[in-house]
Design a protein around this motif. Structure first.
Motif, PDB file in Angstrom:
ATOM      1  N   UNK A  39     -53.694  55.038  48.894  1.00  0.00           N
ATOM      2  CA  UNK A  39     -54.696  56.086  49.096  1.00  0.00           C
ATOM      3  C   UNK A  39     -55.560  55.792  50.314  1.00  0.00           C
ATOM      4  N   UNK A  40     -55.870  54.530  50.567  1.00  0.00           N
ATOM      5  CA  UNK A  40     -56.661  54.169  51.747  1.00  0.00           C
ATOM      6  C   UNK A  40     -55.940  54.568  53.033  1.00  0.00           C
ATOM      7  N   UNK A  41     -54.626  54.357  53.070  1.00  0.00           N
ATOM      8  CA  UNK A  41     -53.845  54.742  54.245  1.00  0.00           C
ATOM      9  C   UNK A  41     -53.850  56.263  54.419  1.00  0.00           C
ATOM     10  N   UNK A  42     -53.703  56.981  53.331  1.00  0.00           N
ATOM     11  CA  UNK A  42     -53.739  58.449  53.405  1.00  0.00           C
ATOM     12  C   UNK A  42     -55.088  58.891  53.960  1.00  0.00           C
ATOM     13  N   UNK A 100     -42.491  72.992  56.820  1.00  0.00           N
ATOM     14  CA  UNK A 100     -43.041  73.209  55.484  1.00  0.00           C
ATOM     15  C   UNK A 100     -44.060  72.137  55.128  1.00  0.00           C
ATOM     16  N   UNK A 101     -44.017  71.014  55.857  1.00  0.00           N
ATOM     17  CA  UNK A 101     -44.874  69.883  55.539  1.00  0.00           C
ATOM     18  C   UNK A 101     -45.560  69.345  56.789  1.00  0.00           C
ATOM     19  N   UNK A 102     -46.717  68.757  56.596  1.00  0.00           N
ATOM     20  CA  UNK A 102     -47.451  68.039  57.628  1.00  0.00           C
ATOM     21  C   UNK A 102     -47.354  66.569  57.255  1.00  0.00           C
ATOM     22  N   UNK A 103     -46.723  65.767  58.108  1.00  0.00           N
ATOM     23  CA  UNK A 103     -46.348  64.407  57.741  1.00  0.00           C
ATOM     24  C   UNK A 103     -47.046  63.345  58.590  1.00  0.00           C
ATOM     25  N   UNK A 104     -46.899  62.091  58.173  1.00  0.00           N
ATOM     26  CA  UNK A 104     -47.399  60.964  58.971  1.00  0.00           C
ATOM     27  C   UNK A 104     -46.806  61.005  60.374  1.00  0.00           C
ATOM     28  N   UNK A 105     -45.513  61.281  60.451  1.00  0.00           N
ATOM     29  CA  UNK A 105     -44.830  61.330  61.750  1.00  0.00           C
ATOM     30  C   UNK A 105     -45.462  62.407  62.640  1.00  0.00           C
TER      31      UNK A 105
END
Length: 131
Positions: A39-42, A100-105
């Motif tokens: 969760x901290x990384x998110x 469809x998604x917003x990602x880390x990449x």
């Protein structure tokens, strides 16, 4: 355009978090999986430069806490932005229109792109005698 003329436009603009600060409802399972339940990384990704976009205040309010495709539809109609911001937003929507998604990449890539723009802006200012 004078600073006095820019003031109403600037006051009408806000910073939108593409991955919202309250990400759990629409993005929880995807982001927990991507970040191995960290969760901290998110929460760090929420605050990355690449996760932010300038929007008219009313668009930001409408886009809050929505899934990524819904946000893109709202971003598409950002009428109050200055021409440079409008172009950046239109490019962002065009680039991600089928996503469809917003990602880390996505955030990592956008952060790198924005840093390059900032460096170029500073370099141009220094070379042009502005800074």
């Amino acid at each position: 355009v004078s600073n006095h003329e820019k003031q109403p436009i600037i006051q009408a603009m806000t910073i939108e978090h593409i991955l919202p600060q309250k990400w759990e409802a629409y993005y929880g399972s995807q982001w927990r999986k991507e970040c191995h339940n960290n969760v901290n990384l998110i929460n760090e990704y929420v605050e990355h430069l690449g996760n932010k976009i300038v929007l008219a205040r009313e668009r930001n309010i409408r886009a809050a806490e929505r899934d990524f495709p819904s946000k893109l539809r709202i971003y598409k109609d950002n009428k109050k932005a200055s021409s440079k911001l409008t172009i950046e937003l239109e490019n962002f929507v065009e680039t991600h229109k089928n996503s469809k998604k917003w990602t880390k990449k996505n955030i990592d890539k956008r952060t790198e792109e924005m840093i390059d723009v900032i460096i170029e802006y500073i370099r141009t200012g220094i070379e042009g005698g502005i800074a």
